[in-house]
Design an enzyme around this catalytic site. Sequence first.
Site, PDB file in Angstrom:
ATOM      1  CG  ASP A 133      -0.263   0.003   2.553  1.00  0.00           C
ATOM      2  OD1 ASP A 133       0.978   0.183   2.609  1.00  0.00           O
ATOM      3  OD2 ASP A 133      -0.960  -0.160   3.576  1.00  0.00           O
ATOM      4  CD  GLU A 162       6.880   2.643   1.110  1.00  0.00           C
ATOM      5  OE1 GLU A 162       6.658   3.166   2.205  1.00  0.00           O
ATOM      6  OE2 GLU A 162       7.039   3.296   0.060  1.00  0.00           O
ATOM      7  CD  GLU A 170       7.469  10.246   6.272  1.00  0.00           C
ATOM      8  OE1 GLU A 170       7.455   9.765   5.119  1.00  0.00           O
ATOM      9  OE2 GLU A 170       8.202   9.789   7.193  1.00  0.00           O
TER      10      GLU A 170
END
Length: 369
Positions: free
Chosen positions: A161, A164, A322
């Site tokens: 997905d 990972e 992130e």
Amino acid sequence: MTDDLRALAEASHRVIATHQAPSGAYPASPTFSAYRGYSWFRDGAFIAEGASRYGDADGPAAFHRWCADVLVKRSDQVDALVARALVGERIPVADMLPTRYTIDGGVGNDPWWDFQLDGYGTWLWALAAHADRHGPVDGVDGGVATAVRYLTTFWARPCYDWWEEHVDHRHVSTLGAIRAGLAAAVSHPALSAALTPAERGAAADAVAAIDALVLSSGVVDGHLTKWLGAADVDASLLACVAPFGLATGDLARATVAAVEDALCVDGGVHRYAADTFYGGGQWPLLTAFLGWNQAAAGRVEDAWTSLRWVAAQATPSGELPEQVGHHLLAPEREQEWIDRWGTVATPLLWSHGMYLTLAAELGLVGRAR
């Protein structure tokens, strides 16, 4: 406050443009140990979308040409994979196209969870969106045709997905990205012209098959699910509403609501409930996806709230990470990732691209569509 938000948009575009490689590739993060030197089709497509909406025609076009070149150089590999599939051969994951490439378009030596299909669909979708805004990109026809042949052959195969993970499942967000890319390839003149009638027909058939499969196996309690046969949600499902359009109407509204209810805490969005990566923090890019969906649904004030939350995560120098650790789902797991790869990736260019997209959607910069 609006001036600060606009200034971060300017900084976001500067981060993206500064770090774009001469090849056209967008590195996922120029400094993070596990991402440095690599470009993902998925990340890059959303980075290009943000830059395109901001008003940058040349940078995204260079990225799209880089993607096309990567695929053209592997067209023989794709044709061989298609031929093997047609005779029923079981093809190992290691033989499939990777999800990330080196900045010069090569295949890296570092081990990775590499078989992911969504990036190729996302690229086709982003290429069409950029062409609508700035005109067709030249030199991409071969890449378009190769991507379509690859996706129409392998769209139903399980793969990793967005995160990972879970290679044995068919992920609804992956199917949504593939569907969006193939639909763009069929309907957009700049992409459709690159295909043979048989390729266009195969793409249209795959779009219809994905729609039927998701409705039969990827919906629970009126909302999309993380993978076929599951019951829980994943924040990547937001992309299946806006921009990919896999879910519309009541299904779209219920999917966004399910993600908000399960994964949004104090304005920031988690990836999924069992996340342990860096302790399972909140992701600015996913909060921007939520804001995009809020704006598309007419929830403009909520979308502005999401934009402000994303902006509040920027460093003093205007870099977006992130993820952030304000609300960790598994705080006991944070240190192991710091020990393995260092501190959280900052800047993450995908975060900046998503900020630009939401800022444009709200009319703060560039073009909403």
